[in-house]
Design a protein around this motif. Sequence first.
Motif, PDB file in Angstrom:
ATOM      1  N   THR A  88     -16.990  -2.172   2.705  1.00  0.00           N
ATOM      2  CA  THR A  88     -16.606  -1.936   4.103  1.00  0.00           C
ATOM      3  C   THR A  88     -15.373  -2.748   4.456  1.00  0.00           C
ATOM      4  OG1 THR A  88     -18.893  -1.492   4.736  1.00  0.00           O
ATOM      5  CG2 THR A  88     -17.364  -2.090   6.502  1.00  0.00           C
ATOM      6  N   GLN A  89     -15.337  -4.008   3.997  1.00  0.00           N
ATOM      7  CA  GLN A  89     -14.186  -4.868   4.278  1.00  0.00           C
ATOM      8  C   GLN A  89     -12.926  -4.334   3.603  1.00  0.00           C
ATOM      9  OE1 GLN A  89     -15.510  -8.695   2.926  1.00  0.00           O
ATOM     10  NE2 GLN A  89     -16.650  -9.145   4.814  1.00  0.00           N
ATOM     11  N   LEU A  90     -13.069  -3.863   2.363  1.00  0.00           N
ATOM     12  CA  LEU A  90     -11.913  -3.308   1.657  1.00  0.00           C
ATOM     13  C   LEU A  90     -11.420  -2.036   2.342  1.00  0.00           C
ATOM     14  CD1 LEU A  90     -12.963  -3.804  -2.075  1.00  0.00           C
ATOM     15  CD2 LEU A  90     -11.350  -5.163  -0.744  1.00  0.00           C
ATOM     16  N   GLN A  91     -12.352  -1.233   2.848  1.00  0.00           N
ATOM     17  CA  GLN A  91     -11.968  -0.022   3.575  1.00  0.00           C
ATOM     18  C   GLN A  91     -11.209  -0.387   4.843  1.00  0.00           C
ATOM     19  OE1 GLN A  91     -15.181   2.449   5.080  1.00  0.00           O
ATOM     20  NE2 GLN A  91     -14.019   4.304   4.636  1.00  0.00           N
ATOM     21  N   GLN A  92     -11.654  -1.426   5.537  1.00  0.00           N
ATOM     22  CA  GLN A  92     -10.958  -1.878   6.746  1.00  0.00           C
ATOM     23  C   GLN A  92      -9.567  -2.394   6.403  1.00  0.00           C
ATOM     24  OE1 GLN A  92     -13.748  -4.780   8.212  1.00  0.00           O
ATOM     25  NE2 GLN A  92     -14.987  -3.248   9.309  1.00  0.00           N
ATOM     26  N   GLN A  93      -9.441  -3.129   5.290  1.00  0.00           N
ATOM     27  CA  GLN A  93      -8.129  -3.610   4.881  1.00  0.00           C
ATOM     28  C   GLN A  93      -7.214  -2.439   4.535  1.00  0.00           C
ATOM     29  OE1 GLN A  93      -8.014  -6.136   1.412  1.00  0.00           O
ATOM     30  NE2 GLN A  93      -5.805  -6.403   1.518  1.00  0.00           N
ATOM     31  N   TYR A  94      -7.776  -1.426   3.878  1.00  0.00           N
ATOM     32  CA  TYR A  94      -6.991  -0.243   3.526  1.00  0.00           C
ATOM     33  C   TYR A  94      -6.444   0.434   4.775  1.00  0.00           C
ATOM     34  CZ  TYR A  94      -5.942   4.522   2.055  1.00  0.00           C
ATOM     35  OH  TYR A  94      -5.317   5.733   1.865  1.00  0.00           O
ATOM     36  N   GLN A  95      -7.285   0.608   5.793  1.00  0.00           N
ATOM     37  CA  GLN A  95      -6.840   1.245   7.029  1.00  0.00           C
ATOM     38  C   GLN A  95      -5.766   0.416   7.715  1.00  0.00           C
ATOM     39  OE1 GLN A  95      -7.530   4.230   7.807  1.00  0.00           O
ATOM     40  NE2 GLN A  95      -9.155   4.582   6.304  1.00  0.00           N
ATOM     41  N   ALA A  96      -5.898  -0.923   7.638  1.00  0.00           N
ATOM     42  CA  ALA A  96      -4.878  -1.793   8.229  1.00  0.00           C
ATOM     43  C   ALA A  96      -3.550  -1.649   7.493  1.00  0.00           C
ATOM     44  CB  ALA A  96      -5.354  -3.244   8.195  1.00  0.00           C
ATOM     45  N   VAL A  97      -3.613  -1.546   6.158  1.00  0.00           N
ATOM     46  CA  VAL A  97      -2.395  -1.381   5.367  1.00  0.00           C
ATOM     47  C   VAL A  97      -1.736  -0.041   5.677  1.00  0.00           C
ATOM     48  CG1 VAL A  97      -1.519  -1.089   3.020  1.00  0.00           C
ATOM     49  CG2 VAL A  97      -3.132  -2.925   3.523  1.00  0.00           C
ATOM     50  N   ILE A  98      -2.553   1.013   5.797  1.00  0.00           N
ATOM     51  CA  ILE A  98      -2.010   2.340   6.110  1.00  0.00           C
ATOM     52  C   ILE A  98      -1.331   2.325   7.485  1.00  0.00           C
ATOM     53  CG2 ILE A  98      -2.634   4.728   6.649  1.00  0.00           C
ATOM     54  CD1 ILE A  98      -2.566   4.085   3.680  1.00  0.00           C
ATOM     55  N   SER A  99      -1.935   1.616   8.455  1.00  0.00           N
ATOM     56  CA  SER A  99      -1.317   1.506   9.783  1.00  0.00           C
ATOM     57  C   SER A  99       0.024   0.788   9.698  1.00  0.00           C
ATOM     58  CB  SER A  99      -2.261   0.761  10.737  1.00  0.00           C
ATOM     59  OG  SER A  99      -3.449   1.492  10.940  1.00  0.00           O
ATOM     60  N   GLN A 100       0.074  -0.250   8.861  1.00  0.00           N
ATOM     61  CA  GLN A 100       1.329  -0.981   8.691  1.00  0.00           C
ATOM     62  C   GLN A 100       2.386  -0.095   8.032  1.00  0.00           C
ATOM     63  OE1 GLN A 100       0.996  -4.470   6.240  1.00  0.00           O
ATOM     64  NE2 GLN A 100       2.979  -5.274   6.871  1.00  0.00           N
ATOM     65  N   ILE A 101       1.965   0.677   7.037  1.00  0.00           N
ATOM     66  CA  ILE A 101       2.889   1.611   6.389  1.00  0.00           C
ATOM     67  C   ILE A 101       3.417   2.626   7.396  1.00  0.00           C
ATOM     68  CG2 ILE A 101       3.041   3.488   4.704  1.00  0.00           C
ATOM     69  CD1 ILE A 101       1.119   1.914   2.945  1.00  0.00           C
ATOM     70  N   SER A 102       2.537   3.091   8.284  1.00  0.00           N
ATOM     71  CA  SER A 102       2.939   4.058   9.303  1.00  0.00           C
ATOM     72  C   SER A 102       3.998   3.461  10.230  1.00  0.00           C
ATOM     73  CB  SER A 102       1.716   4.507  10.111  1.00  0.00           C
ATOM     74  OG  SER A 102       2.088   5.414  11.126  1.00  0.00           O
ATOM     75  N   ARG A 103       3.792   2.202  10.623  1.00  0.00           N
ATOM     76  CA  ARG A 103       4.784   1.537  11.489  1.00  0.00           C
ATOM     77  C   ARG A 103       6.109   1.372  10.756  1.00  0.00           C
ATOM     78  NH1 ARG A 103       0.131  -1.502  12.782  1.00  0.00           N
ATOM     79  NH2 ARG A 103       0.776  -3.180  11.391  1.00  0.00           N
TER      80      ARG A 103
END
Length: 370
Positions: free
Chosen positions: A88-103
Amino acid sequence: MKDQYLTIKELTKNVGGKVTPRMVRHYHTLGLMPPAQRSSGNYRLYTQQDAQRLKRIVALKEQGFQLSHIQQLLTNDSETEVNPTLMTQLQQQYQAVISQISRLRQTATALEGILGRDEHCQTLQANLLAHLRLLEVETQDSLEGLEQLWQNLDAAVSSHPEDFKESLQHLLPELCDRSEIEIDLLSQLVLACGDVSIINFVRLSRDAIAAARHAMLAQCQIVGDVPAVTATLDQTRLAHLKCQVTTLINDPHVTDVVEAEQAFWQQSTWVENLEKIPPQSILIVGYAPSVLMKICEAISLHQIQPALVVAMPIGFSHAPAAKRRLIRSGIPYITIERTMGGGLLAAVVINALAKSLIDKPNCHCYLQSL
């Protein structure tokens, strides 16, 4: 006995200089590194097992894992069951990274909007840059004014065709160490997907271009994994080179990566087609990662000997693994790391190589890297 141990400086040197003694002490504080033995002078002493653990920490950190996650990964290393909390924590980190990539992608898009314009838009570019310098975002009017300026800049593009060559000159990274043919190949991939960053993930073996040109001159067979790939190939130029085009999974109903992967497991005739491929053929995988894995297996068993493998299957687990295996195979290759790829990009590679061979048959710039 003393010679069996490493000092903290020797430990960091053993890892390869990617970590400092201060970082090691920090890892001790976090519990990432176990308590070290001590010398008579109270200096920390480390074993080869400690060095191996530190190397794993550094490798995981370079892959982007957070230190708290690395600790859990190393702690749970001997467990056979997946830790749901960690996942779950790794999935949350992945979503955070994807958001950063989007920005970051939004920032890149804004820069492309300025740098990607040709000389016909220079006057409007100057106005836009002047407006950006004076931009105040306290009021909605300022934002609307900026949007209007973008609209004016966009309107100018309808008055003339886009100069792709000039745009690429502004946006491509420094490629002076690449051959003319390789630069053209990379440019065609950028134009095919509209993403300049793809250049950072394209991987070519040193002999890939030479192998492709020699094979095509020898009238090699071009083999795609599915019809959607071979249908995108430049049949006219390949026919001019007398290169026959065939398909492994010759099923017209296979039109996407899901169907291609299912066909791999449900059909057996394509394996027979793979075993019949003549030596020094060029293989293209644009969809099914399992097909690429099977090709790598056949290469390792000396069942097939292709001249070149263009490997750009899509997938989130099998595709990256298959591409890494291809890179280690010793066969000339052109691939795109990680999950990126697709049938169109794979076909673009072959089309660009065929075009450069016909247009510049006597060009030997690619030999500089050999």
